[in-house]
Design an enzyme around this catalytic site. Structure first.
Site, short mmCIF file in Angstrom:
data_model
loop_
_atom_site.label_atom_id
_atom_site.label_comp_id
_atom_site.label_asym_id
_atom_site.label_seq_id
_atom_site.Cartn_x
_atom_site.Cartn_y
_atom_site.Cartn_z
N CYS A 119 0.81 -1.22 0.00
CA CYS A 119 0.00 0.00 0.00
C CYS A 119 0.84 1.27 0.00
CB CYS A 119 -0.96 0.00 1.19
SG CYS A 119 -2.05 -1.43 1.24
N HIS A 252 -3.13 7.17 2.07
CA HIS A 252 -3.57 5.86 1.62
C HIS A 252 -4.97 5.62 2.17
CE1 HIS A 252 -4.05 1.68 0.97
NE2 HIS A 252 -3.77 1.31 2.21
N ASN A 282 -10.12 -0.14 0.12
CA ASN A 282 -8.66 -0.09 0.11
C ASN A 282 -8.17 -0.74 -1.19
OD1 ASN A 282 -5.91 -0.49 0.49
ND2 ASN A 282 -6.10 -1.19 2.59
#
EC number: 2.3.1.180
Length: 325
Positions: A119, A252, A282
């Site tokens: 990520c 993020h 996500n």
């Protein structure tokens, strides 16, 4: 003359299949697993995510996002002299997804490689591209984050399968006389490998270990909120700036609670945070460029504004990039 790099175009792409919390609740119920829209929203802020069809790969998503970024930058694929793709869900073990994307774009000849920092991948990739442009190794780079995390989710684990989605985001980064990328700060701590990982591998054509995502959510949250503030402050210090200079925070898009905590530590109102986690979930390495493109195209992020990008992910990896649009 000092050489800098600046983002000249952004693009993103989400596969058309949108899965709401209610859709996922119904699917899990068929397997005897209980959850609810309220449970998911309260803990994560996520209301929907997009899943790619079985025959769609990371390079397919990256291709659409890249075309949009190139169009926004007013250039052609043949004008590129560097392609970097951040992904944890590559099309193949090798070659790189960047090479596959390069061929699909028709940009053959320029250097192309992948960056794998989960990520944090886009922040890592953007920092590498900036360094190559500053050193004279490239003039115009395509930096992409693309993921099909739906392929590695355990749909028997309600604590993880509700979190992730598929998508891609891209930017064109070009050499500039004026500073665009102002500063960056990258870190990793391999002692935390086990708190967020896919512990499987391929050996002799067989899958060894577990090929599905595993996460210790509490450990990830605790570590993330601490390291993100430190990375942000280190990046601001390098640029000679403070919290007050930030026009937009684009973190993020993992969990609304982590994002709120980060904003609070940086003394920023949530009105200054670009939030897409509610609609995209996500998307790992794709989440930051997706959110950046969203902010640009809906008029939130304006030319000349100062934007802080922050990533945190498995490894454990984390980092930040401060830039002027």
């Amino acid at each position: 003359m000092t050489r800098y790099s600046r983002i000249t175009g952004t693009g993103s792409y989400l596969p058309p299949h949108r899965v709401t919390n209610d859709d996922l609740v119904a699917q899990l119920a068929q397997q005897g697993i209980e959850t609810s829209d309220e449970w998911i929203v309260e803990r994560t802020g996520i209301r929907a995510r997009h899943f790619a069809d079985r025959d769609v790969t990371s390079s397919d998503l990256a291709l659409e996002a890249s075309r949009r970024a190139l169009e926004a930058a007013g250039c052609q694929a043949q004008d590129l002299d560097l392609i970097i793709v951040a992904t944890s869900t590559p099309d193949m073990v090798f070659p790189s997804t960047a090479c596959i994307l390069q061929n699909k774009l028709g940009a053959n000849g320029c250097p192309a490689f992948d960056v794998q920092a989960v990520c944090s991948g886009f922040v890592y990739a953007l920092t590498v591209a900036d360094a190559m442009i500053r050193s004279g190794g490239a003039r115009r780079a395509l930096v992409v984050g693309s993921e099909v995390f739906s392929r590695i989710l355990d749909f028997n684990d309600r604590t993880t399968c509700v979190l992730f989605g598929d998508g891609a985001g891209a930017v064109v980064l070009e050499a500039s006389e004026a500073p665009g990328i102002l500063a960056s700060d990258l870190h990793a701590d391999g002692s935390h490998v086990g708190i967020l990982c896919v512990p499987g591998n391929v050996y002799g054509g067989q899958i060894l270990g577990d090929p599905l995502l595993k996460m210790d959510g509490q450990a990830v949250f605790k570590l993330a909120v601490g390291v993100l503030e430190k990375a942000a402050r280190a990046t601001l210090d390098k640029a000679g700036m403070t919290d007050a200079d930030i026009d937009w925070l684009i973190p993020h898009q993992a969990n609304i609670r982590i994002m709120q905590s980060t904003a609070r530590k940086l003394k920023l109102s949530m009105d200054k945070v670009v939030v897409t986690v509610d609609q995209h979930g996500n998307t790992s390495a794709a989440s930051i460029p997706l959110a950046l493109d969203h902010g640009v195209r809906n008029g939130q992020v304006q030319p000349g504004q100062t934007v802080l990008l922050e990533g945190v992910g498995g490894g454990f990896t984390w980092g930040a990039v401060l830039l002027k649009m």
